[in-house]
Design a protein around this motif. Structure first.
Motif, PDB file in Angstrom:
ATOM      1  N   GLU A  20       0.426  -1.185   0.185  1.00  0.00           N
ATOM      2  CA  GLU A  20      -0.297  -0.275   0.055  1.00  0.00           C
ATOM      3  C   GLU A  20       0.908   1.108   0.029  1.00  0.00           C
ATOM      4  OE1 GLU A  20      -0.306  -2.690   1.741  1.00  0.00           O
ATOM      5  OE2 GLU A  20      -2.244  -3.051   2.090  1.00  0.00           O
ATOM      6  N   ALA A  21       2.054   1.128   0.406  1.00  0.00           N
ATOM      7  CA  ALA A  21       2.698   1.815   0.783  1.00  0.00           C
ATOM      8  C   ALA A  21       3.483   2.775  -0.286  1.00  0.00           C
ATOM      9  CB  ALA A  21       3.733   1.609   1.758  1.00  0.00           C
ATOM     10  N   ILE A  22       3.732   2.036  -0.983  1.00  0.00           N
ATOM     11  CA  ILE A  22       4.536   1.445  -2.809  1.00  0.00           C
ATOM     12  C   ILE A  22       3.382   2.516  -3.766  1.00  0.00           C
ATOM     13  CG2 ILE A  22       5.140   0.972  -4.827  1.00  0.00           C
ATOM     14  CD1 ILE A  22       6.812  -1.227  -2.945  1.00  0.00           C
ATOM     15  N   GLU A  23       1.943   2.054  -3.313  1.00  0.00           N
ATOM     16  CA  GLU A  23       0.701   2.469  -4.301  1.00  0.00           C
ATOM     17  C   GLU A  23       0.865   3.620  -3.860  1.00  0.00           C
ATOM     18  OE1 GLU A  23      -1.595   1.821  -7.595  1.00  0.00           O
ATOM     19  OE2 GLU A  23      -0.107   0.850  -6.768  1.00  0.00           O
ATOM     20  N   GLU A  24       0.888   4.298  -2.284  1.00  0.00           N
ATOM     21  CA  GLU A  24       0.741   5.519  -2.543  1.00  0.00           C
ATOM     22  C   GLU A  24       1.626   6.539  -2.818  1.00  0.00           C
ATOM     23  OE1 GLU A  24      -2.325   7.000  -1.085  1.00  0.00           O
ATOM     24  OE2 GLU A  24      -3.600   5.438  -0.761  1.00  0.00           O
ATOM     25  N   ARG A  25       3.026   6.394  -3.174  1.00  0.00           N
ATOM     26  CA  ARG A  25       3.683   6.825  -3.640  1.00  0.00           C
ATOM     27  C   ARG A  25       3.710   6.687  -4.934  1.00  0.00           C
ATOM     28  NH1 ARG A  25       9.328   6.208  -0.048  1.00  0.00           N
ATOM     29  NH2 ARG A  25      10.040   6.835  -1.202  1.00  0.00           N
ATOM     30  N   LEU A  50       3.015  10.934  -6.849  1.00  0.00           N
ATOM     31  CA  LEU A  50       3.640  11.510  -7.833  1.00  0.00           C
ATOM     32  C   LEU A  50       2.267  11.499  -9.214  1.00  0.00           C
ATOM     33  CD1 LEU A  50       7.463   9.318  -7.475  1.00  0.00           C
ATOM     34  CD2 LEU A  50       6.651  11.662  -6.882  1.00  0.00           C
ATOM     35  N   GLN A  51       1.621  10.147  -9.821  1.00  0.00           N
ATOM     36  CA  GLN A  51       1.080  11.022 -10.559  1.00  0.00           C
ATOM     37  C   GLN A  51      -0.082  11.617 -11.018  1.00  0.00           C
ATOM     38  OE1 GLN A  51      -1.411   6.630 -10.885  1.00  0.00           O
ATOM     39  NE2 GLN A  51       0.372   5.555 -11.493  1.00  0.00           N
ATOM     40  N   ALA A  76      13.051  22.724  -9.016  1.00  0.00           N
ATOM     41  CA  ALA A  76      12.127  22.718  -8.026  1.00  0.00           C
ATOM     42  C   ALA A  76      10.879  21.189  -8.932  1.00  0.00           C
ATOM     43  CB  ALA A  76      11.638  24.063  -8.406  1.00  0.00           C
ATOM     44  N   VAL A  77      11.496  21.802 -10.453  1.00  0.00           N
ATOM     45  CA  VAL A  77       9.999  21.037 -11.573  1.00  0.00           C
ATOM     46  C   VAL A  77      10.271  19.298 -10.978  1.00  0.00           C
ATOM     47  CG1 VAL A  77       8.920  20.126 -13.479  1.00  0.00           C
ATOM     48  CG2 VAL A  77       8.951  22.905 -12.555  1.00  0.00           C
ATOM     49  N   SER A  78      11.687  19.096 -11.251  1.00  0.00           N
ATOM     50  CA  SER A  78      11.558  17.988 -11.156  1.00  0.00           C
ATOM     51  C   SER A  78      11.811  17.300  -9.997  1.00  0.00           C
ATOM     52  CB  SER A  78      12.790  17.254 -11.803  1.00  0.00           C
ATOM     53  OG  SER A  78      13.848  15.655 -11.508  1.00  0.00           O
ATOM     54  N   THR A  79      11.677  17.869  -8.904  1.00  0.00           N
ATOM     55  CA  THR A  79      11.450  17.714  -7.173  1.00  0.00           C
ATOM     56  C   THR A  79      10.121  16.677  -7.299  1.00  0.00           C
ATOM     57  OG1 THR A  79      14.337  18.556  -6.788  1.00  0.00           O
ATOM     58  CG2 THR A  79      12.284  17.963  -5.476  1.00  0.00           C
ATOM     59  N   LEU A  80       9.356  18.051  -7.728  1.00  0.00           N
ATOM     60  CA  LEU A  80       8.386  18.331  -7.392  1.00  0.00           C
ATOM     61  C   LEU A  80       7.448  16.650  -8.183  1.00  0.00           C
ATOM     62  CD1 LEU A  80       6.575  21.961  -7.367  1.00  0.00           C
ATOM     63  CD2 LEU A  80       6.707  20.130  -5.536  1.00  0.00           C
ATOM     64  N   ARG A  81       7.703  16.455  -9.928  1.00  0.00           N
ATOM     65  CA  ARG A  81       7.454  15.500 -10.709  1.00  0.00           C
ATOM     66  C   ARG A  81       8.147  14.166  -9.971  1.00  0.00           C
ATOM     67  NH1 ARG A  81       5.536  16.287 -15.565  1.00  0.00           N
ATOM     68  NH2 ARG A  81       6.520  14.235 -15.753  1.00  0.00           N
ATOM     69  N   ASN A  82       9.148  14.059  -9.435  1.00  0.00           N
ATOM     70  CA  ASN A  82       9.279  12.634  -9.130  1.00  0.00           C
ATOM     71  C   ASN A  82       9.655  12.004  -7.931  1.00  0.00           C
ATOM     72  OD1 ASN A  82      10.447  11.998 -12.493  1.00  0.00           O
ATOM     73  ND2 ASN A  82      11.184  14.028 -11.626  1.00  0.00           N
ATOM     74  N   LEU A  83       9.631  13.129  -6.417  1.00  0.00           N
ATOM     75  CA  LEU A  83       9.879  12.319  -5.695  1.00  0.00           C
ATOM     76  C   LEU A  83       8.539  12.630  -4.546  1.00  0.00           C
ATOM     77  CD1 LEU A  83      14.094  14.301  -4.902  1.00  0.00           C
ATOM     78  CD2 LEU A  83      13.562  12.088  -5.626  1.00  0.00           C
TER      79      LEU A  83
END
Length: 693
Positions: free
Chosen positions: A166-171, A175-176, A402-409
């Motif tokens: 569930e934790a992996i799914e929430e990550r 991000l999506q 910033a954009v890469s951080t918000l999209r990927n982490l």
């Protein structure tokens, strides 16, 4: 079990509808306070807010608008706009909860007021379990009606350490969701990509200016234009007053000219001259007087000769301003470190191609021949500074990071926690810059010699020179041969701050990544750097930017560069803009006459005709003033991490680094006491944690 929810009870409806009332009042207040003309009348302004009635006298134009008035106005408006509330909830819990991983927040319209917008900002949720343990869940998110948001416990966690599916799914879901909001867009071919957004109103609320920041930013813009268009004006900031007077007194001096290439706005152009360029035919006889009879070649070998070369400006189309052609030079300037450790210019050529119509100007020439040559160098430095080392290498790169951080982490990722505070306000300030400074009708576009069609021509040349090593200060200093040049405070303070940031990042990353294989198998991290490589550096392998990470050492170096770029480096090239540019002759935004082609023809009249007109000058100075005035909600380097970390070791590292920065702050203050001109831009207290201005 009890839960504390810390939130701001303001709503987004205030931000979209009610705020118009506040902005209308602010605009009315500013119009009356600044006036449409420079009269000395004193109309009174009444601001009625709640039970408080305040009268503000408009000062005459020659009197400054003070930040005491500003602060009072903000306090009145803010008191009715937002309040911080802690909600305590007791939830019956007959048995142990075990380890808490998630908090789910759902909002629903409250009947019978469902037609009202009840959006609210949640800072964090703190849960106390029946056993007395506390779990912290950082949120920092606006929550709107009919929304369900899941927040993780504050402990940083890498994806391969997750034990629950569930934790992996929430990550993935997090991000999506973010990737739908933070999308890449091409700003201009050949330039780093930006966030796809047309105006600041389209930005998510979490990344916009605070009410305080927004108000003060707009106030400063109006203040600057109002004061500068007055016949007589002065500023209340003692720092600005001192520098304006110093620049006015010393701008013609060779020592001040050389000083600025080391410790002024743009310490990035100068490099050691190991061999004279073929297109810069300076002879021994030309500079003998400036070298006090010493041999030029011998001084080159000793490392006492330096060069600034503005070759990227060669061939760039100069702007047409107010219907009149303006001019750009692409000069070369040779400098010498005297036996007294002063850096002085000894030869200037204003165009790249040598010839009879391109003389080499010398300190032994007439006063105005030599002065005008230096003015063209300073104007060229304006172009390099504002578009290359300021806009491109700090603002645009900060947006990429910033954009890469918000999209990927995801928020639970340790690197998100480490980096997110370093992107505070970046997306909004960059959006504003594209709207008001470098847009088709922007201030730089319309008023700078390097504006108009030449702006993109130059920026593309600047991008071609962008490399990873040039962004890493220790490598850049060595590459430019500046290890031992005296009185180079940018180098001294910058290298110390690089070491402090590197040590902090190294220890923080070492807490989460125990070996190189941890770095290699972190798919979220690898996606982060891949986005930066492809969208920020346009997949150019020649830049040296990594496409992936294979070791902890590589990761630590890159993160150090990111944090240094968006904080220390930005402070170095941004904080002093009005200090050195507030006196226009020292840093002209544009020039109305072409570079001189002969000697002996320049007079004071020639110089004055070369400077920009009043309107162009005022617009340029107003921008520099706006970009040099910090807001009261400024966050200094080393702060902002505590909101996202909860573990003992990371918190200890944060406090340890803050103590080191405080100590260094005092060291710089002690050094500056003995300097005729203090270098304060990299004092840790003056280094903002993000590109926010």
């Amino acid at each position: 079990m009890s839960a504390f929810v810390t939130h701001a009870s303001s709503s987004l409806s205030m931000r979209t509808s009610s705020i118009r009332m506040y902005l209308a009042r602010i605009n009315f207040f500013l119009k009356l306070l600044t006036g449409s003309s420079c009269s000395s009348s004193h109309p009174q302004v009444s601001l009625l807010k709640g039970l408080q009635h305040t009268e503000v006298n408009q000062p005459p134009c020659r009197q400054p608008i003070t930040f005491d008035i500003l602060s009072a106005c903000i306090q009145m408006l803010w008191s009715g706009y937002i309040s911080i509330t802690v909600i305590e909830l007791d939830v019956p819990c007959p048995s142990s909860l075990g380890h808490l991983e998630f908090v789910v927040l759902e909002s629903e319209p409250y009947l019978p007021f469902c037609f009202l917008n009840s959006d609210w900002f949640c800072s964090k949720v703190v849960v106390t379990t029946p056993e007395g343990d506390m779990a912290n869940f950082p949120c920092y998110h606006w929550i709107s009606g009919h929304e369900r948001l899941v927040f993780r416990e504050a402990t940083g966690k890498l994806i391969f350490n997750e034990t629950w599916p569930e934790a992996i799914e929430e990550r993935k879901k997090e991000l999506q969701s973010r990737q739908k909001v933070y999308r890449w867009s091409i700003y201009a071919e050949g330039l780093p990509q930006i966030m796809k957004v047309d105006s600041t109103s389209e930005l998510p609320a979490e990344v916009r200016f605070s009410f305080t920041k927004n108000f003060e930013f707009n106030f400063t813009a109006v203040e600057a234009i109002s004061l500068l268009f007055c016949t007589k004006f002065h500023f209340t900031h003692d720092h600005f007053v001192f520098f304006l007077e110093y620049a006015e007194k010393n701008w013609k001096e060779d020592e001040f000219f050389g000083y600025q290439l080391l410790n002024g706005l743009n310490p990035m152009m100068i490099h050691r001259c190991s061999k004279l360029p073929e297109n810069f035919p300076v002879t021994e006889d030309m500079v003998k007087a400036s070298l006090f009879g010493k041999n030029l070649e011998a001084e080159i070998q000793k490392g006492n000769i330096f060069l600034v070369d503005y070759k990227r400006l060669h061939g760039v189309t100069a702007n047409v301003i107010h219907g009149k052609q303006h001019f750009l030079a692409a000069p070369l300037c040779l400098l010498y470190v005297t036996p007294e450790d002063k850096l002085i210019p000894i030869a200037i050529q204003l165009k790249q191609e040598p010839g009879e119509d391109n003389p080499i100007f010398l300190p032994t020439d007439s006063e105005y021949d030599w002065l005008l040559a230096k003015i063209f160098v300073r104007s060229a430095d304006f172009a390099e500074h504002e578009l290359n080392f300021h806009l491109l290498r700090t603002h645009l790169l900060a947006e990429v990071f910033a954009v890469s951080t918000l999209r990927n982490l995801p928020m639970v990722h340790p690197l998100y926690k480490l980096l997110i505070s370093h992107f505070r306000y970046t997306l909004q300030i960059n959006t504003l810059a594209r709207q008001t400074l470098v847009s088709e009708n922007g201030v730089i576009t319309e008023n700078a010699s390097v504006g108009g069609p030449g702006m993109m021509e130059f920026l593309k040349k600047a991008v071609a020179s962008l490399t990873y090593s040039s962004l890493c200060m220790p490598e850049d200093i060595i590459a430019r041969g500046l290890e031992s040049i005296p009185n180079f405070f940018y180098r001294e303070d910058g290298l110390k701050l690089w070491a402090i940031v590197h040590r902090f990042v190294q220890k923080m990353i070492g807490h989460y990544y125990t070996c190189d294989s941890d770095v290699q198998k972190d798919c979220e991290l690898q996606n982060w750097i891949k986005d930066i490589f492809f969208h920020g550096f346009l997949a150019e392998t020649s830049t040296g930017i990594p496409q992936s990470f294979s070791s902890v050492t590589e990761l630590v170096k890159f993160l150090t560069m990111v944090i240094f770029t968006v904080s220390v480096q930005h402070a170095a090239v941004s904080n002093g803009q009005f200090d050195f540019g507030g006196w226009m002759p020292n840093f002209p935004i544009s020039l109305q006459q072409p570079p001189p082609t002969t000697k002996g023809q320049c007079t004071e009249s020639t110089m004055l005709k070369t400077f920009p007109d009043i309107s162009t000058t005022v617009h340029g100075m107003a921008v520099l003033y706006l970009l040099s005035t910090q807001s009261t909600d400024y966050v200094a380097l080393g702060n902002g991490y505590q909101d996202h970390f909860s573990e003992k070791i990371p918190l200890e590292l944060i406090h340890e680094t803050q103590d080191v920065l405080k100590k260094f702050n005092f060291e710089i203050q002690g050094r500056n006491v003995s300097l005729p001109l203090s270098y304060t831009y990299l004092n840790p207290n003056n280094v903002e944690n993000s590109v926010a201005l």
